[in-house]
Scaffold this motif. Sequence first.
Motif, PDB file in Angstrom:
ATOM      1  N   ASP A 100       0.766  -1.197   0.137  1.00 57.72           N
ATOM      2  CA  ASP A 100       0.055   0.168   0.096  1.00 57.72           C
ATOM      3  C   ASP A 100       0.870   1.238  -0.056  1.00 57.72           C
ATOM      4  OD1 ASP A 100       0.936  -0.226   2.596  1.00 57.72           O
ATOM      5  OD2 ASP A 100      -0.960  -0.093   3.667  1.00 57.72           O
ATOM      6  N   GLY A 101       2.104   1.185  -0.163  1.00 65.63           N
ATOM      7  CA  GLY A 101       3.086   2.147  -0.056  1.00 65.63           C
ATOM      8  C   GLY A 101       3.092   3.135   1.143  1.00 65.63           C
ATOM      9  N   THR A 102       2.717   2.526   2.376  1.00 66.96           N
ATOM     10  CA  THR A 102       2.840   3.378   3.365  1.00 66.96           C
ATOM     11  C   THR A 102       4.088   3.054   4.208  1.00 66.96           C
ATOM     12  OG1 THR A 102       1.459   1.755   4.693  1.00 66.96           O
ATOM     13  CG2 THR A 102       0.209   3.661   3.466  1.00 66.96           C
ATOM     14  N   THR A 103       4.916   1.952   4.221  1.00 69.55           N
ATOM     15  CA  THR A 103       5.833   1.530   5.140  1.00 69.55           C
ATOM     16  C   THR A 103       6.977   1.080   4.498  1.00 69.55           C
ATOM     17  OG1 THR A 103       4.060   0.739   6.807  1.00 69.55           O
ATOM     18  CG2 THR A 103       6.322   0.016   7.213  1.00 69.55           C
ATOM     19  N   TRP A 104       8.055   1.862   4.761  1.00 69.19           N
ATOM     20  CA  TRP A 104       9.346   1.416   4.424  1.00 69.19           C
ATOM     21  C   TRP A 104       9.631   0.166   4.819  1.00 69.19           C
ATOM     22  CZ3 TRP A 104      11.799   3.438   0.211  1.00 69.19           C
ATOM     23  CH2 TRP A 104      11.503   4.914  -0.144  1.00 69.19           C
ATOM     24  N   LEU A 105       9.900  -0.970   3.912  1.00 75.39           N
ATOM     25  CA  LEU A 105      10.692  -2.307   4.284  1.00 75.39           C
ATOM     26  C   LEU A 105      12.203  -1.972   4.300  1.00 75.39           C
ATOM     27  CD1 LEU A 105       8.259  -4.486   2.038  1.00 75.39           C
ATOM     28  CD2 LEU A 105       7.994  -3.813   4.496  1.00 75.39           C
ATOM     29  N   LEU A 106      12.902  -1.336   3.239  1.00 74.11           N
ATOM     30  CA  LEU A 106      14.018  -1.061   2.892  1.00 74.11           C
ATOM     31  C   LEU A 106      14.289   0.273   2.223  1.00 74.11           C
ATOM     32  CD1 LEU A 106      17.063  -1.954   3.212  1.00 74.11           C
ATOM     33  CD2 LEU A 106      16.767  -2.994   0.672  1.00 74.11           C
ATOM     34  N   MET A 107      14.967   1.115   3.105  1.00 75.79           N
ATOM     35  CA  MET A 107      15.154   2.510   2.390  1.00 75.79           C
ATOM     36  C   MET A 107      16.756   3.004   2.562  1.00 75.79           C
ATOM     37  SD  MET A 107      13.790   6.121   3.690  1.00 75.79           S
ATOM     38  CE  MET A 107      14.478   6.244   5.441  1.00 75.79           C
ATOM     39  N   LEU A 108      17.306   3.064   1.247  1.00 73.41           N
ATOM     40  CA  LEU A 108      18.690   3.004   1.072  1.00 73.41           C
ATOM     41  C   LEU A 108      18.817   4.742   0.594  1.00 73.41           C
ATOM     42  CD1 LEU A 108      19.513  -0.121  -0.325  1.00 73.41           C
ATOM     43  CD2 LEU A 108      19.800   0.550   1.913  1.00 73.41           C
ATOM     44  N   SER A 109      20.141   5.203   1.110  1.00 74.55           N
ATOM     45  CA  SER A 109      20.278   6.625   0.532  1.00 74.55           C
ATOM     46  C   SER A 109      21.540   7.212   0.687  1.00 74.55           C
ATOM     47  CB  SER A 109      19.816   7.780   1.983  1.00 74.55           C
ATOM     48  OG  SER A 109      19.764   9.011   1.669  1.00 74.55           O
ATOM     49  N   TYR A 110      21.813   7.987  -0.675  1.00 76.72           N
ATOM     50  CA  TYR A 110      23.083   8.466  -0.983  1.00 76.72           C
ATOM     51  C   TYR A 110      22.898   9.895  -1.220  1.00 76.72           C
ATOM     52  CZ  TYR A 110      24.555   3.760  -2.030  1.00 76.72           C
ATOM     53  OH  TYR A 110      25.065   2.418  -1.735  1.00 76.72           O
ATOM     54  N   ASN A 111      24.192  10.578  -0.900  1.00 78.80           N
ATOM     55  CA  ASN A 111      24.540  11.984  -0.981  1.00 78.80           C
ATOM     56  C   ASN A 111      25.325  12.233  -2.221  1.00 78.80           C
ATOM     57  OD1 ASN A 111      22.658  12.513   1.227  1.00 78.80           O
ATOM     58  ND2 ASN A 111      24.518  12.605   2.618  1.00 78.80           N
ATOM     59  N   ILE A 112      25.163  12.955  -3.223  1.00 77.33           N
ATOM     60  CA  ILE A 112      25.751  13.401  -4.249  1.00 77.33           C
ATOM     61  C   ILE A 112      26.841  14.783  -3.681  1.00 77.33           C
ATOM     62  CG2 ILE A 112      25.940  13.894  -6.918  1.00 77.33           C
ATOM     63  CD1 ILE A 112      23.191  12.919  -7.136  1.00 77.33           C
ATOM     64  N   VAL A 113      28.161  14.218  -3.943  1.00 77.16           N
ATOM     65  CA  VAL A 113      28.990  15.559  -3.456  1.00 77.16           C
ATOM     66  C   VAL A 113      28.799  16.739  -4.368  1.00 77.16           C
ATOM     67  CG1 VAL A 113      31.256  16.142  -3.080  1.00 77.16           C
ATOM     68  CG2 VAL A 113      30.455  13.774  -2.738  1.00 77.16           C
ATOM     69  N   PRO A 114      28.251  17.972  -3.829  1.00 76.98           N
ATOM     70  CA  PRO A 114      28.290  18.914  -4.678  1.00 76.98           C
ATOM     71  C   PRO A 114      29.218  19.634  -5.444  1.00 76.98           C
ATOM     72  CG  PRO A 114      27.823  19.404  -2.366  1.00 76.98           C
ATOM     73  CD  PRO A 114      28.393  18.016  -2.308  1.00 76.98           C
ATOM     74  N   SER A 115      30.454  19.554  -4.792  1.00 76.62           N
ATOM     75  CA  SER A 115      31.590  20.351  -5.358  1.00 76.62           C
ATOM     76  C   SER A 115      32.929  19.739  -4.520  1.00 76.62           C
ATOM     77  CB  SER A 115      31.467  21.856  -4.824  1.00 76.62           C
ATOM     78  OG  SER A 115      31.611  21.875  -3.229  1.00 76.62           O
ATOM     79  N   GLY A 116      34.060  20.366  -5.252  1.00 76.63           N
ATOM     80  CA  GLY A 116      35.475  19.622  -4.872  1.00 76.63           C
ATOM     81  C   GLY A 116      35.785  18.684  -5.653  1.00 76.63           C
TER      82      GLY A 116
END
Length: 300
Positions: A100-116
């Motif tokens: 039903d799209g209400t509960t995360w079973l697996l959530m993975l996250s990445y940040n994209i380095v903005p500079s440097g």
Amino acid sequence: MANNTLIPLPSFRLPDYPDTPLHLNGAPLSILNTTTTTTTTLTPATGLSTILYNWHPNTLSALLDPDAWFSLTWTRSAPQQTIEIGRIRNQITFGTLSADGTTWLLMLSYNIVPSGPARGTWVPNCGESMQGCDFVAGPELVDELAQELLTRLLRERVWETGKGVVHRFYVEYAAMEDVWGDGIAMSPHWLYEAPQLVRCTNCGCGAEDGLLALKRCGRCGTAAYCSDWCQRVDWKVHKHICGMSLEERGQALRISGKGGLVAWGEREGVEGEESANPNFERPQRKRRRGGVRDEGCSAG
């Protein structure tokens, strides 16, 4: 599933940047060839980009175009499970949810380095990654879980549709953050071009190609096709738009009618600013709100 060889996309460009190559995770833009069994390294960047590109190339453009889109969300809802891929600014989040799209079973996250020196590199974000109710302990485990999940999603070809399967796509306009809350439901066809019925929605052919007539979608009338084949190919994209309410579909048509959604609100924002997009091979100026950049656009 064995990993696949990479397909370089050297000619893939963001609209309004025809001379500017794109990078993905700090390397020239590539996706996976899902028809081969040759092994190669599957990274979250190439895996997610492959899924979005195969659903519709403009969805990959949206992922790589934070100047235009503050956020995007792509979902695949099926009876067993919901899959979600999203970006907010330079943070990527993806994973699986309950049916039903209400509960995360697996959530993975990445940040994209903005500079440097590491500009454009995807870095695991453990503080925003969860397996069930538990945070993922360490960047290595984030990468391991990402590779396991994406291997399965690619094997299942989740960009394709089927009975009980609906893909949805939402974007939030970058110049006016939160103007639509979590974003507005949108067709990827209408991101950078106004809706039109004089060309095939799928392949783009028109009268100049000798086409005498197009067949419109009989249910909603907002797409036109040169053949049954093009209509079938585009159904995975058009299915959600076709099933919208008249009000919701009318809003999407109205705000994308001036030249695509990217041209909406063209009086907003500052023209000529240097883009902070970390996916450009070299620095660029932002496009104007009307979709055209200032002359001398390259800042490098």
